[in-house]
Design a protein around this motif. Structure first.
Motif, PDB file in Angstrom:
ATOM      1  N   ASP A  78       0.678  -1.410  -0.253  1.00  0.00           N
ATOM      2  CA  ASP A  78      -0.252  -0.036   0.368  1.00  0.00           C
ATOM      3  C   ASP A  78       0.987   0.667  -0.063  1.00  0.00           C
ATOM      4  OD1 ASP A  78      -1.875   1.839   0.810  1.00  0.00           O
ATOM      5  OD2 ASP A  78      -2.577   1.568   2.247  1.00  0.00           O
ATOM      6  N   PRO A  79       0.710   2.339  -0.998  1.00  0.00           N
ATOM      7  CA  PRO A  79       1.822   3.628  -0.909  1.00  0.00           C
ATOM      8  C   PRO A  79       1.584   4.173  -0.190  1.00  0.00           C
ATOM      9  CG  PRO A  79       0.658   2.490  -2.993  1.00  0.00           C
ATOM     10  CD  PRO A  79       0.139   1.835  -2.199  1.00  0.00           C
ATOM     11  N   ALA A  80       0.226   3.986   0.792  1.00  0.00           N
ATOM     12  CA  ALA A  80       0.348   5.268   1.555  1.00  0.00           C
ATOM     13  C   ALA A  80       0.863   4.784   3.043  1.00  0.00           C
ATOM     14  CB  ALA A  80      -1.280   5.172   2.344  1.00  0.00           C
ATOM     15  N   VAL A  81       1.354   4.029   2.890  1.00  0.00           N
ATOM     16  CA  VAL A  81       2.386   3.439   3.682  1.00  0.00           C
ATOM     17  C   VAL A  81       3.799   3.183   3.938  1.00  0.00           C
ATOM     18  CG1 VAL A  81       0.441   1.284   5.164  1.00  0.00           C
ATOM     19  CG2 VAL A  81       3.310   1.199   3.546  1.00  0.00           C
ATOM     20  N   LEU A  82       4.093   4.389   3.044  1.00  0.00           N
ATOM     21  CA  LEU A  82       5.461   4.885   3.066  1.00  0.00           C
ATOM     22  C   LEU A  82       5.272   6.255   3.532  1.00  0.00           C
ATOM     23  CD1 LEU A  82       5.728   3.895  -1.311  1.00  0.00           C
ATOM     24  CD2 LEU A  82       7.120   2.241   0.699  1.00  0.00           C
ATOM     25  N   ALA A  83       4.610   7.127   4.143  1.00  0.00           N
ATOM     26  CA  ALA A  83       4.691   7.921   4.685  1.00  0.00           C
ATOM     27  C   ALA A  83       5.387   8.062   5.979  1.00  0.00           C
ATOM     28  CB  ALA A  83       3.149   8.681   4.582  1.00  0.00           C
ATOM     29  N   ASN A  84       4.632   6.801   6.853  1.00  0.00           N
ATOM     30  CA  ASN A  84       5.720   6.107   7.928  1.00  0.00           C
ATOM     31  C   ASN A  84       6.888   5.939   7.921  1.00  0.00           C
ATOM     32  OD1 ASN A  84       2.860   6.202   8.217  1.00  0.00           O
ATOM     33  ND2 ASN A  84       2.668   3.870   8.206  1.00  0.00           N
ATOM     34  N   PRO A  85       7.430   7.096   9.222  1.00  0.00           N
ATOM     35  CA  PRO A  85       9.028   6.930   9.223  1.00  0.00           C
ATOM     36  C   PRO A  85       9.316   6.449   9.004  1.00  0.00           C
ATOM     37  CG  PRO A  85       7.764   8.149  10.540  1.00  0.00           C
ATOM     38  CD  PRO A  85       6.702   8.117  10.324  1.00  0.00           C
ATOM     39  N   GLN A  86       9.071   4.615   9.339  1.00  0.00           N
ATOM     40  CA  GLN A  86       9.989   3.217   9.867  1.00  0.00           C
ATOM     41  C   GLN A  86       9.585   3.055   8.506  1.00  0.00           C
ATOM     42  OE1 GLN A  86       6.709   4.098  10.870  1.00  0.00           O
ATOM     43  NE2 GLN A  86       5.125   2.469  11.741  1.00  0.00           N
ATOM     44  N   ASN A  87       9.005   3.613   7.937  1.00  0.00           N
ATOM     45  CA  ASN A  87       9.730   2.398   6.111  1.00  0.00           C
ATOM     46  C   ASN A  87       9.461   3.833   5.229  1.00  0.00           C
ATOM     47  OD1 ASN A  87       7.043   0.545   7.048  1.00  0.00           O
ATOM     48  ND2 ASN A  87       5.628   1.895   6.878  1.00  0.00           N
ATOM     49  N   LYS A  88      10.958   4.360   5.473  1.00  0.00           N
ATOM     50  CA  LYS A  88      12.057   5.064   4.721  1.00  0.00           C
ATOM     51  C   LYS A  88      12.290   4.592   4.469  1.00  0.00           C
ATOM     52  CE  LYS A  88      15.523   5.983   7.680  1.00  0.00           C
ATOM     53  NZ  LYS A  88      15.914   6.450   8.715  1.00  0.00           N
ATOM     54  N   ASP A  89      13.454   3.224   4.555  1.00  0.00           N
ATOM     55  CA  ASP A  89      13.702   2.195   3.544  1.00  0.00           C
ATOM     56  C   ASP A  89      13.327   1.649   2.539  1.00  0.00           C
ATOM     57  OD1 ASP A  89      16.084   3.503   5.474  1.00  0.00           O
ATOM     58  OD2 ASP A  89      15.769   1.358   6.257  1.00  0.00           O
ATOM     59  N   PHE A  90      12.255   1.977   2.370  1.00  0.00           N
ATOM     60  CA  PHE A  90      11.062   1.228   0.799  1.00  0.00           C
ATOM     61  C   PHE A  90      11.118   2.432  -0.071  1.00  0.00           C
ATOM     62  CE2 PHE A  90      10.364  -2.125   4.351  1.00  0.00           C
ATOM     63  CZ  PHE A  90      10.496  -2.875   3.304  1.00  0.00           C
ATOM     64  N   VAL A  91      11.107   3.705  -0.113  1.00  0.00           N
ATOM     65  CA  VAL A  91      10.856   5.010  -0.531  1.00  0.00           C
ATOM     66  C   VAL A  91      11.388   4.831  -2.021  1.00  0.00           C
ATOM     67  CG1 VAL A  91      10.338   6.900  -1.101  1.00  0.00           C
ATOM     68  CG2 VAL A  91       9.623   6.091   1.500  1.00  0.00           C
ATOM     69  N   GLU A  92      12.524   4.448  -2.329  1.00  0.00           N
ATOM     70  CA  GLU A  92      13.260   3.702  -2.992  1.00  0.00           C
ATOM     71  C   GLU A  92      13.482   3.009  -3.525  1.00  0.00           C
ATOM     72  OE1 GLU A  92      17.947   4.164  -4.509  1.00  0.00           O
ATOM     73  OE2 GLU A  92      17.606   5.299  -2.373  1.00  0.00           O
ATOM     74  N   LEU A  93      12.819   2.049  -2.826  1.00  0.00           N
ATOM     75  CA  LEU A  93      12.698   0.748  -3.269  1.00  0.00           C
ATOM     76  C   LEU A  93      11.249   0.091  -4.329  1.00  0.00           C
ATOM     77  CD1 LEU A  93      13.779  -2.209  -0.817  1.00  0.00           C
ATOM     78  CD2 LEU A  93      14.774  -2.049  -3.082  1.00  0.00           C
ATOM     79  N   TYR A  94      10.235   0.774  -3.977  1.00  0.00           N
ATOM     80  CA  TYR A  94       9.255   1.051  -4.514  1.00  0.00           C
ATOM     81  C   TYR A  94       9.249   1.676  -5.427  1.00  0.00           C
ATOM     82  CZ  TYR A  94       4.461   2.542  -5.140  1.00  0.00           C
ATOM     83  OH  TYR A  94       2.708   2.560  -5.480  1.00  0.00           O
ATOM     84  N   ALA A  95      10.249   2.875  -5.401  1.00  0.00           N
ATOM     85  CA  ALA A  95      10.036   3.896  -6.688  1.00  0.00           C
ATOM     86  C   ALA A  95      10.875   2.985  -8.043  1.00  0.00           C
ATOM     87  CB  ALA A  95      10.622   5.120  -6.427  1.00  0.00           C
ATOM     88  N   THR A  96      11.932   2.048  -7.499  1.00  0.00           N
ATOM     89  CA  THR A  96      13.059   1.853  -8.512  1.00  0.00           C
ATOM     90  C   THR A  96      11.622   0.237  -9.543  1.00  0.00           C
ATOM     91  OG1 THR A  96      14.745   2.170  -6.859  1.00  0.00           O
ATOM     92  CG2 THR A  96      14.622   0.014  -8.780  1.00  0.00           C
ATOM     93  N   ALA A  97      10.887  -0.051  -8.380  1.00  0.00           N
ATOM     94  CA  ALA A  97      10.101  -1.067  -9.163  1.00  0.00           C
ATOM     95  C   ALA A  97       8.776  -0.437  -9.762  1.00  0.00           C
ATOM     96  CB  ALA A  97       9.821  -1.702  -7.641  1.00  0.00           C
ATOM     97  N   LEU A  98       8.856  -0.351  -8.676  1.00  0.00           N
ATOM     98  CA  LEU A  98       7.563   1.556 -10.040  1.00  0.00           C
ATOM     99  C   LEU A  98       8.428   1.055 -12.131  1.00  0.00           C
ATOM    100  CD1 LEU A  98       5.524   3.510  -8.566  1.00  0.00           C
ATOM    101  CD2 LEU A  98       4.971   1.315  -8.835  1.00  0.00           C
ATOM    102  N   SER A  99       9.421   1.631 -11.446  1.00  0.00           N
ATOM    103  CA  SER A  99      10.261   2.484 -12.813  1.00  0.00           C
ATOM    104  C   SER A  99      10.545   1.138 -13.363  1.00  0.00           C
ATOM    105  CB  SER A  99      11.024   3.383 -13.187  1.00  0.00           C
ATOM    106  OG  SER A  99      12.397   3.266 -12.031  1.00  0.00           O
ATOM    107  N   THR A 100      11.007   0.286 -13.205  1.00  0.00           N
ATOM    108  CA  THR A 100      12.376  -0.925 -13.648  1.00  0.00           C
ATOM    109  C   THR A 100      11.360  -2.202 -13.801  1.00  0.00           C
ATOM    110  OG1 THR A 100      13.568  -1.442 -11.701  1.00  0.00           O
ATOM    111  CG2 THR A 100      14.369   0.488 -13.266  1.00  0.00           C
ATOM    112  N   GLY A 101      10.763  -2.395 -12.514  1.00  0.00           N
ATOM    113  CA  GLY A 101       9.551  -3.705 -12.731  1.00  0.00           C
ATOM    114  C   GLY A 101       9.786  -4.205 -11.208  1.00  0.00           C
ATOM    115  N   ASN A 102      11.370  -4.454 -11.048  1.00  0.00           N
ATOM    116  CA  ASN A 102      11.623  -4.803  -9.899  1.00  0.00           C
ATOM    117  C   ASN A 102      12.059  -4.308  -8.777  1.00  0.00           C
ATOM    118  OD1 ASN A 102      13.929  -6.207 -10.681  1.00  0.00           O
ATOM    119  ND2 ASN A 102      12.800  -7.132 -12.352  1.00  0.00           N
TER     120      ASN A 102
END
Length: 121
Positions: free
Chosen positions: A69-93
């Motif tokens: 759920d992209p909304a959980v990326l706003a939580n401070p404890q999930n900050k490490d996932f923001v870049e991974l999420y962006a990479t997955a969206l742009s490159t596929g994984n």
């Protein structure tokens, strides 16, 4: 609209020409997370295993699946996932692995030579 799904896996790592980041030593097993862009919220272990292999994670066994759920990326404890999420969206994984997830047979042993508790001569 595409989603990003998270797959928890365990795999054996080997160097490849396609991996994009430092890997554990060849032949070591680690747990990791693969973020995979998908068209629908449907578990697809075959696609996840193929994507793991492009990162040098072979013989992957998928343990868990969940849509992210992209909304959980706003939580401070999930900050490490923001870049991974962006990479997955742009490159596929995108993939990350846990350094300290070696099975018991691979874990290094720690020895303390000459250790004595305080007050015990």
């Amino acid at each position: 609209m595409p989603i990003v799904a998270v797959y928890k896996f365990r795999a054996t790592f080997r160097s490849t020409d396609t991996h994009r980041h430092p890997l554990p030593r060849d032949g070591l097993s680690r747990e990791g997370l693969l973020l995979l862009r998908q068209e629908a919220d449907v578990r697809d272990d075959a696609a996840a295993i193929a994507a793991c292999a492009t990162h040098g994670a072979f013989d992957a066994v998928i343990e868990r699946y969940a849509p992210l759920d992209p909304a959980v990326l706003a939580n401070p404890q999930n900050k490490d996932f923001v870049e991974l999420y962006a990479t997955a969206l742009s490159t596929g994984n995108a993939m990350t692995y846990y350094l300290n997830s070696a099975p018991a047979g691979e874990a290094p042993s720690v020895t303390q030579a000459g250790f004595r508790p305080a007050g015990r001569g």
